[in-house]
Design an enzyme around this catalytic site. Structure first.
Site, short mmCIF file in Angstrom:
data_model
loop_
_atom_site.label_atom_id
_atom_site.label_comp_id
_atom_site.label_asym_id
_atom_site.label_seq_id
_atom_site.Cartn_x
_atom_site.Cartn_y
_atom_site.Cartn_z
N LYS A 22 0.84 -1.21 0.00
CA LYS A 22 0.00 0.00 0.00
C LYS A 22 0.87 1.26 0.00
O LYS A 22 0.66 2.18 -0.79
CB LYS A 22 -0.88 0.00 1.25
CG LYS A 22 -1.53 1.34 1.58
CD LYS A 22 -2.47 1.26 2.75
CE LYS A 22 -1.79 1.36 4.07
NZ LYS A 22 -1.48 2.76 4.48
N ASN A 23 1.90 1.26 0.85
CA ASN A 23 2.68 2.49 1.06
C ASN A 23 3.72 2.73 -0.02
O ASN A 23 4.42 3.74 -0.01
CB ASN A 23 3.32 2.48 2.45
CG ASN A 23 2.26 2.58 3.54
OD1 ASN A 23 1.09 2.83 3.24
ND2 ASN A 23 2.65 2.35 4.77
N CYS A 116 -5.77 11.68 13.38
CA CYS A 116 -6.23 10.29 13.26
C CYS A 116 -6.37 9.77 14.68
O CYS A 116 -6.23 10.50 15.65
CB CYS A 116 -5.23 9.46 12.46
SG CYS A 116 -3.71 9.21 13.34
N ARG A 121 -1.55 14.61 12.92
CA ARG A 121 -0.57 14.13 11.93
C ARG A 121 -0.11 15.35 11.14
O ARG A 121 -0.60 15.63 10.06
CB ARG A 121 -1.22 13.08 11.04
CG ARG A 121 -1.74 11.86 11.76
CD ARG A 121 -0.65 10.89 12.17
NE ARG A 121 0.06 10.31 11.05
CZ ARG A 121 -0.39 9.29 10.31
NH1 ARG A 121 -1.58 8.78 10.57
NH2 ARG A 121 0.32 8.79 9.31
N ASP A 124 3.92 19.81 8.55
CA ASP A 124 4.83 20.98 8.50
C ASP A 124 6.11 20.69 7.72
O ASP A 124 6.65 21.57 7.03
CB ASP A 124 5.13 21.47 9.92
CG ASP A 124 5.61 20.34 10.84
OD1 ASP A 124 5.12 19.20 10.69
OD2 ASP A 124 6.48 20.57 11.68
N ASP A 304 4.56 0.53 12.32
CA ASP A 304 3.36 -0.11 11.79
C ASP A 304 3.25 -1.57 12.19
O ASP A 304 2.26 -2.24 11.88
CB ASP A 304 3.34 -0.02 10.26
CG ASP A 304 3.15 1.40 9.80
OD1 ASP A 304 3.34 1.67 8.61
OD2 ASP A 304 2.84 2.25 10.65
N ILE A 326 7.78 6.85 17.32
CA ILE A 326 7.41 7.61 16.11
C ILE A 326 6.18 8.46 16.35
O ILE A 326 6.11 9.62 15.93
CB ILE A 326 7.16 6.65 14.92
CG1 ILE A 326 8.36 5.73 14.71
CG2 ILE A 326 6.80 7.42 13.66
CD1 ILE A 326 9.63 6.45 14.28
N ARG A 396 -8.52 -0.88 4.81
CA ARG A 396 -7.69 0.19 4.23
C ARG A 396 -6.33 -0.34 3.82
O ARG A 396 -5.72 0.15 2.88
CB ARG A 396 -7.49 1.31 5.26
CG ARG A 396 -8.75 2.06 5.60
CD ARG A 396 -8.44 3.26 6.43
NE ARG A 396 -7.39 4.08 5.80
CZ ARG A 396 -6.99 5.24 6.27
NH1 ARG A 396 -7.52 5.72 7.39
NH2 ARG A 396 -6.06 5.94 5.66
C1 EPZ Z 1 4.09 6.81 6.56
O1 EPZ Z 1 3.26 7.83 7.07
C2 EPZ Z 1 3.21 5.58 6.46
N1 EPZ Z 1 2.10 5.86 5.53
C3 EPZ Z 1 2.66 5.22 7.84
O2 EPZ Z 1 1.96 4.00 7.70
C4 EPZ Z 1 3.82 5.00 8.80
O3 EPZ Z 1 3.30 4.79 10.09
C5 EPZ Z 1 4.75 6.22 8.80
O4 EPZ Z 1 5.17 6.52 7.46
C6 EPZ Z 1 5.99 5.99 9.65
O5 EPZ Z 1 6.68 4.89 9.16
C7 EPZ Z 1 2.34 5.84 4.21
O6 EPZ Z 1 3.45 5.61 3.75
C8 EPZ Z 1 1.15 6.13 3.32
P1 EPZ Z 1 6.04 10.18 8.63
P2 EPZ Z 1 3.79 9.36 7.09
O7 EPZ Z 1 5.94 11.47 7.90
O8 EPZ Z 1 4.61 9.64 5.89
C9 EPZ Z 1 5.92 13.34 12.17
C10 EPZ Z 1 0.14 2.57 7.79
O9 EPZ Z 1 -0.20 1.94 8.79
N2 EPZ Z 1 5.72 14.34 11.11
O10 EPZ Z 1 7.23 9.30 8.38
O11 EPZ Z 1 2.63 10.23 7.36
C11 EPZ Z 1 4.74 12.40 12.28
O12 EPZ Z 1 3.72 12.96 13.09
C12 EPZ Z 1 0.53 4.01 7.92
O13 EPZ Z 1 0.25 2.08 6.64
C13 EPZ Z 1 5.73 15.67 11.44
O14 EPZ Z 1 5.86 16.04 12.60
O15 EPZ Z 1 4.72 9.32 8.38
C14 EPZ Z 1 5.37 11.19 12.90
O16 EPZ Z 1 5.48 11.42 14.29
C15 EPZ Z 1 0.14 4.57 9.29
N3 EPZ Z 1 5.55 16.60 10.46
C16 EPZ Z 1 6.78 11.17 12.29
O17 EPZ Z 1 7.01 12.50 11.81
C17 EPZ Z 1 5.40 16.23 9.13
O18 EPZ Z 1 5.27 17.11 8.26
C18 EPZ Z 1 6.94 10.22 11.12
O19 EPZ Z 1 5.89 10.49 10.21
C19 EPZ Z 1 5.39 14.85 8.82
C20 EPZ Z 1 5.58 13.93 9.82
#
Ligand code: EPZ
Length: 417
Positions: A22-23, A116, A121, A124, A304, A326, A396
């Site tokens: 998916k990702n 969520c 989420r 920034d 995940d 995370i 999903r």
């Molecule tokens: C990706 O989400 C995955 N989704 C998530 O999988 C996964 O949990 C996550 O990466 C971490 O591995 C997809 O790839 C579609 P991040 P993403 O940006 O890109 C913070 C699933 O179960 N952050 O790596 O949204 C954030 O809050 C899903 O398939 C900011 O603060 O995750 C988190 O604490 C759930 N500001 C950390 O960084 C931002 O602009 C990592 O988030 C972006 C992120």
């Protein structure tokens, strides 16, 4: 809303085939917006989130056809720049159309995703990356409003690695003027899959999988075809299910090098994990040993997989500590696991699990994608019947999980409501 009913106690045996990731599929679908023409994607999983991304692309003017794991995307008329709240609120990953739309059309209006089940989420990092590339970005009425006369290559650094922000930056940088260096870039296999797709489209992207990605912009891009890589989180989910039930299963299509951290942790519990026939053979222990886990960005233990591993630790021999680094509060599965008899204490981002010999079936409620997977795994071993409600969450990210588990011997059915 559908429910999944499980009558616990069956060992999982036989073979299962992992679906496309998916990702990896979601950002690759977004990347097609970078060039006009017809793209063919293979091994695309049939999931709610993939359908949602298809709707987003249609709203942006693309034509999307998805039949039997093959997807055709025609972006010839993808000339609209707005991703509406109604779609983005259902799937945060829609924000990945920001980079490609801004880069190709010079403007983008993408709804903020909202939160969520386990907290805000933020996006920034995504916004800052677009600004670093020279775009004007404002937040107006809950939308990210971005515009540019032409993106310019730059060097950017992420304080903490972000999968989505790295993807947005990579995609936008392919059409920027000059070179872009992305420091502290995410290293997940899905980043590598996206980079390979961008190279197939004619982009010059290097360093994916390391902490520094370099994109030489300014190349005219063209359509390309791609096979989606197997889903490493579905792989890990089945590995844990087999370990929990003391089973013996060949997971076809699973790649050990994408699931190393999970494989090593499972071996510590006493499970056997080995490569066989282009997949993974997993044999569960008689009684899993308790081990500690701390989630981390790839190649660390995936966040995940945290909920699923907690289900395993719930029936382990001993006490274990699971630390989630995370997300601030990714423990909505804990109260539901406790309804099944798990003994879990929480203190901020740390869970302490005292293994019990037996869980007992109960009615539980799914709250998010991976939490619902954890509840299904717990139901596989709980005594008696477990009923998981709100399984739209699991649809999903898992394709027909109840059918795959039933084919391995689980007594599991879906009640259509
Ligand atoms: C990706 O989400 C995955 N989704 C998530 O999988 C996964 O949990 C996550 O990466 C971490 O591995 C997809 O790839 C579609 P991040 P993403 O940006 O890109 C913070 C699933 O179960 N952050 O790596 O949204 C954030 O809050 C899903 O398939 C900011 O603060 O995750 C988190 O604490 C759930 N500001 C950390 O960084 C931002 O602009 C990592 O988030 C972006 C992120």
């Amino acid at each position: 809303m559908d429910k999944i009913i499980i009558d616990g106690g069956q060992r999982l045996e036989g073979e299962v085939t992992i679906s496309g990731a998916k990702n990896a599929a979601l950002p690759i679908m977004a990347a097609t917006l970078l060039a006009p023409g017809v793209f063919h994607l293979g091994n695309v999983p049939s999931l709610a989130d993939v359908r949602t991304m298809g709707h987003v692309l249609r709203v942006l003017g693309a034509a999307v056809e998805h039949h039997d794991h093959s997807m055709t995307i025609d972006t010839t008329n993808a000339r609209y720049h707005e991703a509406p709240y109604e779609l983005v609120k259902t799937m945060r990953a829609s924000v990945c159309v920001l980079g490609p739309t801004l880069a190709r059309l010079g403007r983008a209006r993408v709804s903020l995703p909202g939160g969520c089940a386990w907290g805000p989420r933020p996006v920034d990092f995504h916004i800052r990356a677009m600004k670093e590339l020279g775009a004007r970005v404002e937040i107006e009425h809950g939308y990210i409003v971005a515009s540019t006369e032409g993106l310019r290559g730059t060097t950017m650094h992420f304080d903490t690695s972000s999968v989505g922000a790295t993807e947005n930056a990579m995609m936008a940088a392919t059409l920027a003027d000059g070179a872009t260096v992305i420091e502290n870039a995410a290293r997940e296999p899905e980043i590598g899959a996206l980079a390979e797709f961008l190279r197939a489209m004619g982009a010059d992207v290097r360093g994916d999988g390391t902490g520094t990605v370099v994109v030489e912009g300014g190349h005219e891009l063209h359509p390309a075809d791609v096979e989606i890589i197997p889903d490493r989180i579905e792989t890990g989910t089945f590995m844990v299910a087999i370990a929990m039930t003391g089973g013996d299963v060949l997971i076809r299509g699973a790649k050990l090098d994408h699931a190393t951290a999970v494989a090593m942790k499972l071996r510590e519990t006493g499970a056997q994990v080995s490569e066989e026939d282009g997949g993974l053979r997993v044999r569960g222990p008689v009684w899993p040993r308790a081990v500690n886990v701390t989630t981390a960005p790839y190649p660390g233990f995936p966040t995940d997989m945290q909920a699923q591993f907690m289900a395993l630790m719930s029936i382990a021999d001993g006490s274990s500590v699971i630390t989630e680094t995370i997300y601030a509060d990714r423990f909505s599965h804990v109260p539901e696991l406790k309804r099944l008899g798990a003994q879990i204490g929480l203190d901020r981002n740390i869970a302490v699990i005292t293994g019990v010999r037996k869980l007992s079936g109960a009615k539980v409620m799914a709250t998010d994608l991976r939490a619902s997977a954890a509840l299904i795994l717990a139901g596989l071993v709980a005594e008696g019947e477990t009923e998981v409600s709100r399984v739209y969450h699991i649809d999903r990210g898992y394709e027909a999980i109840e059918k795959k588990l039933a084919a391995l011997g689980a007594r599991i059915t879906r009640l259509k409501q």
